[in-house]
Design an enzyme around this catalytic site. Structure first.
Site, PDB file in Angstrom:
ATOM      1  N   ILE A  66       0.876  -1.186   0.000  1.00  0.00           N
ATOM      2  CA  ILE A  66       0.000   0.000   0.000  1.00  0.00           C
ATOM      3  C   ILE A  66       0.905   1.225   0.000  1.00  0.00           C
ATOM      4  O   ILE A  66       1.900   1.265   0.728  1.00  0.00           O
ATOM      5  CB  ILE A  66      -0.966   0.029   1.221  1.00  0.00           C
ATOM      6  CG1 ILE A  66      -1.819   1.316   1.220  1.00  0.00           C
ATOM      7  CG2 ILE A  66      -0.252  -0.156   2.520  1.00  0.00           C
ATOM      8  CD1 ILE A  66      -2.937   1.330   2.261  1.00  0.00           C
ATOM      9  N   GLU A 120       2.553  -7.215   7.113  1.00  0.00           N
ATOM     10  CA  GLU A 120       3.794  -6.901   7.807  1.00  0.00           C
ATOM     11  C   GLU A 120       4.136  -5.440   7.560  1.00  0.00           C
ATOM     12  O   GLU A 120       3.897  -4.932   6.468  1.00  0.00           O
ATOM     13  CB  GLU A 120       4.971  -7.745   7.308  1.00  0.00           C
ATOM     14  CG  GLU A 120       4.938  -9.194   7.723  1.00  0.00           C
ATOM     15  CD  GLU A 120       4.311 -10.068   6.647  1.00  0.00           C
ATOM     16  OE1 GLU A 120       4.184  -9.599   5.499  1.00  0.00           O
ATOM     17  OE2 GLU A 120       3.924 -11.209   6.963  1.00  0.00           O
ATOM     18  N   ASN A 149       8.104   2.008  10.859  1.00  0.00           N
ATOM     19  CA  ASN A 149       7.113   2.722  10.050  1.00  0.00           C
ATOM     20  C   ASN A 149       5.896   3.111  10.901  1.00  0.00           C
ATOM     21  O   ASN A 149       4.784   2.586  10.749  1.00  0.00           O
ATOM     22  CB  ASN A 149       6.686   1.853   8.857  1.00  0.00           C
ATOM     23  CG  ASN A 149       6.018   2.664   7.764  1.00  0.00           C
ATOM     24  OD1 ASN A 149       5.624   3.817   7.988  1.00  0.00           O
ATOM     25  ND2 ASN A 149       5.863   2.069   6.589  1.00  0.00           N
ATOM     26  N   TYR A 183      -2.868   1.432  10.290  1.00  0.00           N
ATOM     27  CA  TYR A 183      -3.415   0.077  10.423  1.00  0.00           C
ATOM     28  C   TYR A 183      -4.163  -0.086  11.758  1.00  0.00           C
ATOM     29  O   TYR A 183      -5.208  -0.734  11.810  1.00  0.00           O
ATOM     30  CB  TYR A 183      -2.301  -0.960  10.327  1.00  0.00           C
ATOM     31  CG  TYR A 183      -1.538  -0.951   9.026  1.00  0.00           C
ATOM     32  CD1 TYR A 183      -2.176  -0.744   7.813  1.00  0.00           C
ATOM     33  CD2 TYR A 183      -0.158  -1.157   9.002  1.00  0.00           C
ATOM     34  CE1 TYR A 183      -1.475  -0.728   6.615  1.00  0.00           C
ATOM     35  CE2 TYR A 183       0.548  -1.154   7.806  1.00  0.00           C
ATOM     36  CZ  TYR A 183      -0.112  -0.933   6.629  1.00  0.00           C
ATOM     37  OH  TYR A 183       0.581  -0.918   5.438  1.00  0.00           O
TER      38      TYR A 183
HETATM   39  C1  LIG Z   1       1.414   4.721   5.106  1.00  0.00           C
HETATM   40  C2  LIG Z   1       0.657   5.520   4.033  1.00  0.00           C
HETATM   41  C3  LIG Z   1       0.071   4.565   3.003  1.00  0.00           C
HETATM   42  C4  LIG Z   1      -0.476   6.332   4.700  1.00  0.00           C
HETATM   43  O1  LIG Z   1      -1.244   6.958   3.671  1.00  0.00           O
HETATM   44  P1  LIG Z   1      -2.032   8.324   3.952  1.00  0.00           P
HETATM   45  O2  LIG Z   1      -2.944   8.557   2.814  1.00  0.00           O
HETATM   46  O3  LIG Z   1      -1.087   9.405   4.261  1.00  0.00           O
HETATM   47  O4  LIG Z   1      -2.859   7.936   5.254  1.00  0.00           O
HETATM   48  P2  LIG Z   1      -4.154   8.710   5.845  1.00  0.00           P
HETATM   49  O5  LIG Z   1      -4.136  10.143   5.420  1.00  0.00           O
HETATM   50  O6  LIG Z   1      -5.369   7.917   5.514  1.00  0.00           O
HETATM   51  O7  LIG Z   1      -3.844   8.623   7.406  1.00  0.00           O
HETATM   52  C5  LIG Z   1      -4.814   8.118   8.331  1.00  0.00           C
HETATM   53  C6  LIG Z   1      -4.219   8.135   9.718  1.00  0.00           C
HETATM   54  O8  LIG Z   1      -3.087   7.250   9.792  1.00  0.00           O
HETATM   55  C7  LIG Z   1      -2.094   7.827  10.662  1.00  0.00           C
HETATM   56  N1  LIG Z   1      -0.931   8.227   9.876  1.00  0.00           N
HETATM   57  C8  LIG Z   1      -0.778   8.142   8.534  1.00  0.00           C
HETATM   58  N2  LIG Z   1       0.472   8.575   8.187  1.00  0.00           N
HETATM   59  C9  LIG Z   1       1.088   8.935   9.322  1.00  0.00           C
HETATM   60  C10 LIG Z   1       2.382   9.457   9.617  1.00  0.00           C
HETATM   61  N3  LIG Z   1       3.293   9.691   8.651  1.00  0.00           N
HETATM   62  N4  LIG Z   1       2.699   9.702  10.905  1.00  0.00           N
HETATM   63  C11 LIG Z   1       1.824   9.474  11.884  1.00  0.00           C
HETATM   64  N5  LIG Z   1       0.548   8.982  11.685  1.00  0.00           N
HETATM   65  C12 LIG Z   1       0.200   8.722  10.418  1.00  0.00           C
HETATM   66  C13 LIG Z   1      -2.750   9.051  11.282  1.00  0.00           C
HETATM   67  O9  LIG Z   1      -3.456   8.615  12.422  1.00  0.00           O
HETATM   68  C14 LIG Z   1      -3.687   9.471  10.165  1.00  0.00           C
HETATM   69  O10 LIG Z   1      -4.755  10.266  10.614  1.00  0.00           O
HETATM   70  P3  LIG Z   1      -4.579  11.878  10.713  1.00  0.00           P
HETATM   71  O11 LIG Z   1      -3.982  12.340   9.412  1.00  0.00           O
HETATM   72  O12 LIG Z   1      -5.986  12.349  10.958  1.00  0.00           O
HETATM   73  O13 LIG Z   1      -3.638  12.113  11.885  1.00  0.00           O
HETATM   74  C15 LIG Z   1       1.619   6.538   3.333  1.00  0.00           C
HETATM   75  O14 LIG Z   1       2.291   7.292   4.337  1.00  0.00           O
HETATM   76  C16 LIG Z   1       2.674   5.897   2.447  1.00  0.00           C
HETATM   77  O15 LIG Z   1       2.431   5.657   1.272  1.00  0.00           O
HETATM   78  N6  LIG Z   1       3.869   5.636   3.010  1.00  0.00           N
HETATM   79  C17 LIG Z   1       4.974   5.060   2.219  1.00  0.00           C
HETATM   80  C18 LIG Z   1       4.693   3.615   1.873  1.00  0.00           C
HETATM   81  C19 LIG Z   1       4.462   2.766   3.111  1.00  0.00           C
HETATM   82  O16 LIG Z   1       5.140   2.917   4.121  1.00  0.00           O
HETATM   83  N7  LIG Z   1       3.495   1.847   3.020  1.00  0.00           N
HETATM   84  C20 LIG Z   1       3.168   0.951   4.124  1.00  0.00           C
HETATM   85  C21 LIG Z   1       4.048  -0.243   4.093  1.00  0.00           C
HETATM   86  S1  LIG Z   1       3.727  -1.303   5.510  1.00  0.00           S
END
Ligand SMILES: CC(C)(COP(=O)(O)OP(=O)(O)OC[C@H]1O[C@@H](n2cnc3c(N)ncnc32)[C@H](O)[C@@H]1OP(=O)(O)O)[C@@H](O)C(=O)NCCC(=O)NCCS
Length: 162
Positions: free
Chosen positions: A82, A114, A119, A126
């Site tokens: 994701i 996982e 992260n 999650y």
């Molecule tokens: C992880 C990832 C998919 C999250 O996507 P996103 O669209 O930013 O997530 P959302 O906006 O839906 O976040 C929902 C909640 O998750 C948590 N969250 C998401 N990213 C966060 C961060 N960088 N730090 C802290 N909390 C975080 C928060 O609780 C957030 O709610 P809030 O924004 O109201 O505080 C994105 O950061 C990403 O692509 N990361 C790089 C790839 C990766 O690490 N994938 C997962 C592999 S296990």
């Protein structure tokens, strides 16, 4: 409003739909900006070719902002990948993808994944969707030897609609 559409208070509409082969150039561009060891084209093709899997993209005005790839195993759905475009994170895109997966695969299904122990952002996302850490896989990630946190989502966990 069609399946998965949200305005989120913005003028444009975010929608979630199945990932298709023609999406792969945009998906791979996000993948490369998101991971130190990105998936190759053939890894995406392999997962997309499995009929039991569920793979989705979130898009806005035709542009893909994020995707989720999930495989179906005997006992559970396994979230394999994701990622959200770095320029569009913290807008709820990752939440919409997870919610879209749970809507399609079923509230009563089991889910596992996982995540790198470091992260914290992904782990927080999650946990919002009911996943809990149940153990680790030591040195799971070959690029830096980092441990993986194994997470499972308990059956019927309540979750919020993004
Ligand atoms: C992880 C990832 C998919 C999250 O996507 P996103 O669209 O930013 O997530 P959302 O906006 O839906 O976040 C929902 C909640 O998750 C948590 N969250 C998401 N990213 C966060 C961060 N960088 N730090 C802290 N909390 C975080 C928060 O609780 C957030 O709610 P809030 O924004 O109201 O505080 C994105 O950061 C990403 O692509 N990361 C790089 C790839 C990766 O690490 N994938 C997962 C592999 S296990």
């Amino acid at each position: 409003m069609s399946d998965g559409e949200r305005t989120g208070g913005r003028a444009t509409i975010l929608s979630v739909r199945p990932l298709t082969f023609t999406d792969l150039p945009q998906v791979i561009a996000i993948e490369r900006r998101s991971f130190p060891s990105p998936w190759s084209l053939s890894m995406f093709v392999l997962e997309l070719s499995k009929p039991s899997g569920i793979s989705l993209v979130a898009s806005e005005a035709g542009r893909i902002l994020g995707y989720i790839v999930c495989a179906r195993y005997d006992e559970a759905f396994h979230v394999m990948d994701i990622a959200v475009d770095p320029d569009h994170r913290r807008r709820g895109v990752g939440s919409m993808l997870l919610a879209g997966l749970i809507q399609r695969a079923g509230e009563d299904a089991s889910y596992t994944l996982e995540a790198r122990i470091s992260n914290a952002g992904a782990i927080a996302l999650y946990e919002r969707y009911g996943f809990r850490g149940v153990g680790t896989r030591p040195r799971y990630y070959a690029d830096n030897g980092e441990d993986a946190l194994i997470m499972w989502r308990a059956l019927g966990t309540p979750w919020e609609t993004p």
